[in-house]
Scaffold this motif. Structure first.
Motif, PDB file in Angstrom:
ATOM      1  N   GLN A  88      -7.093  36.971   1.012  1.00 58.11           N
ATOM      2  CA  GLN A  88      -7.058  35.597   0.509  1.00 58.11           C
ATOM      3  C   GLN A  88      -8.291  35.272  -0.326  1.00 58.11           C
ATOM      4  N   GLN A  89      -9.438  35.798   0.064  1.00 55.65           N
ATOM      5  CA  GLN A  89     -10.650  35.535  -0.711  1.00 55.65           C
ATOM      6  C   GLN A  89     -10.513  36.076  -2.132  1.00 55.65           C
ATOM      7  N   GLN A  90      -9.967  37.287  -2.265  1.00 52.68           N
ATOM      8  CA  GLN A  90      -9.773  37.868  -3.594  1.00 52.68           C
ATOM      9  C   GLN A  90      -8.756  37.070  -4.396  1.00 52.68           C
ATOM     10  N   GLU A 134      -9.546  34.827 -19.902  1.00 49.95           N
ATOM     11  CA  GLU A 134      -9.108  33.447 -20.086  1.00 49.95           C
ATOM     12  C   GLU A 134      -9.263  33.083 -21.558  1.00 49.95           C
ATOM     13  N   ASN A 151      -8.155  33.927  -4.097  1.00 47.10           N
ATOM     14  CA  ASN A 151      -8.815  32.685  -4.492  1.00 47.10           C
ATOM     15  C   ASN A 151      -9.729  32.905  -5.684  1.00 47.10           C
ATOM     16  N   GLU A 152     -10.445  34.030  -5.688  1.00 46.33           N
ATOM     17  CA  GLU A 152     -11.331  34.340  -6.806  1.00 46.33           C
ATOM     18  C   GLU A 152     -10.536  34.568  -8.093  1.00 46.33           C
ATOM     19  N   ILE A 153      -9.403  35.223  -7.972  1.00 48.04           N
ATOM     20  CA  ILE A 153      -8.578  35.476  -9.160  1.00 48.04           C
ATOM     21  C   ILE A 153      -8.044  34.168  -9.711  1.00 48.04           C
ATOM     22  N   GLY A 154      -7.540  33.325  -8.841  1.00 46.92           N
ATOM     23  CA  GLY A 154      -7.015  32.029  -9.263  1.00 46.92           C
ATOM     24  C   GLY A 154      -5.643  32.144  -9.910  1.00 46.92           C
ATOM     25  N   ARG A 155      -5.310  31.140 -10.725  1.00 45.20           N
ATOM     26  CA  ARG A 155      -4.003  31.124 -11.386  1.00 45.20           C
ATOM     27  C   ARG A 155      -3.892  32.255 -12.387  1.00 45.20           C
ATOM     28  N   CYS A 167      -4.380  32.746 -18.510  1.00 48.95           N
ATOM     29  CA  CYS A 167      -5.165  33.630 -17.654  1.00 48.95           C
ATOM     30  C   CYS A 167      -4.404  34.956 -17.531  1.00 48.95           C
ATOM     31  N   ASP A 206     -19.262  37.683 -15.886  1.00 49.63           N
ATOM     32  CA  ASP A 206     -18.686  36.400 -16.290  1.00 49.63           C
ATOM     33  C   ASP A 206     -19.311  36.057 -17.638  1.00 49.63           C
TER      34      ASP A 206
END
Length: 282
Positions: free
Chosen positions: A192-194, A174, A196-200, A179, A141
């Motif tokens: 779903q966890q992945q 980003e 959520n981590e990826i996001g929009r 994104c 990150d």
């Protein structure tokens, strides 16, 4: 006069030699260049080639603060350029490389066409998509000027048919309020966890070979889950594998083909309904 005749013969011979040398040089200049690498159905089966020494004008054009330039270099390598001209090369390797030196490179572990053990030492940020051991996934990150780069680890198949945990990363870039997700060498659908981590996601760079990466229906499931307005195919080995993906994609989305490998995109230029945009290359 004997002396003049000898001089004339010498000058004529020199002229012939000069003409021959000129013709030989010209002949050498017009010889066909080495064949460009052809993608095969086997990821590592590529042929290295020289990076062009002349930077195309497209890479020098200024971007507005809302624009990002995407250029399909080949295989799974894209050059991403931010408004402040931070340059990122995805799946950086020894075979297909950007025509300009990037500031950031990302890599994945599935095949040598997706990473290199000898990156250019002048590249400041080299982000490997796998960790030191299967139990230690890569975690990145970073922020460089106007670009944030982060990753979401996924698994890959190993050469024995088993699973290499965290051998691939989905990298998310980003910048300019966009994104952009590069799926790398994705081998499975996302939980779903992945997600959520990826996001929009506004733009997704998607491998579409349907064989070495995720199968066709599985990739459709991933794209439907990501809901990106713009999808750009990569990692196809011939027109057949690309068209097989496009035939299936047309059941869900509009498909458009660009005549040039570069695309400037902004938040306001994103399609209002999801679209697949094919950039030339393979």
């Amino acid at each position: 006069m004997p002396g003049m005749a000898s001089l004339a013969r010498t000058m004529a011979l020199a002229a012939c030699v000069g003409l021959f040398s000129f013709e030989l040089a010209a002949f050498e200049r017009v010889q066909a260049p080495p064949a460009k690498p052809e993608m095969t159905q086997n990821c590592p089966g590529l042929v290295a080639f020289d990076v062009p020494h002349i930077v195309p004008a497209a890479f020098r054009l200024a971007l507005t603060p809302e624009q990002v330039r995407l250029t399909y270099v080949g295989h799974s390598t894209f050059l991403i350029e931010s408004p402040q001209l931070v340059r990122i090369a995805t799946d950086y390797n020894d075979y297909v490389r950007s025509p300009v030196r990037p500031d950031i490179v990302t890599m994945n572990h599935a095949h040598t066409t997706h990473f290199t053990d000898a990156p250019d030492p002048t590249i400041k940020y080299v982000l490997r998509g796998w960790g030191p051991t299967p139990d230690q996934p890569a975690r990145h990150d970073i922020t460089v000027k106007d670009v944030r780069v982060r990753n979401v680890p996924t698994n890959i198949r190993d050469w024995r048919g088993g699973t290499e945990r965290h051998g691939n990363s989905i990298f998310i870039f980003e910048t300019a309020n966009l994104c952009i997700a590069h799926l790398g060498h994705l081998h499975h659908t996302l939980n779903q966890q992945q997600l959520n981590e990826i996001g929009r996601v506004d733009v997704v760079l998607v491998p579409v070979d349907g064989n070495l990466t995720l199968d066709l229906e599985g990739m459709m499931e991933v794209l439907q889950a990501l809901k990106a307005p713009l999808m750009i195919p990569m990692h196809f080995f011939n027109s057949y594998s690309l068209e097989r993906f496009l035939v299936r994609a047309r059941q869900n989305w509009t498909v458009e083909t660009s005549e040039v490998p570069s695309l400037v995109v902004s938040k306001t230029s994103l399609p209002t309904t999801p679209k697949v945009m094919v950039l030339p290359g393979n």
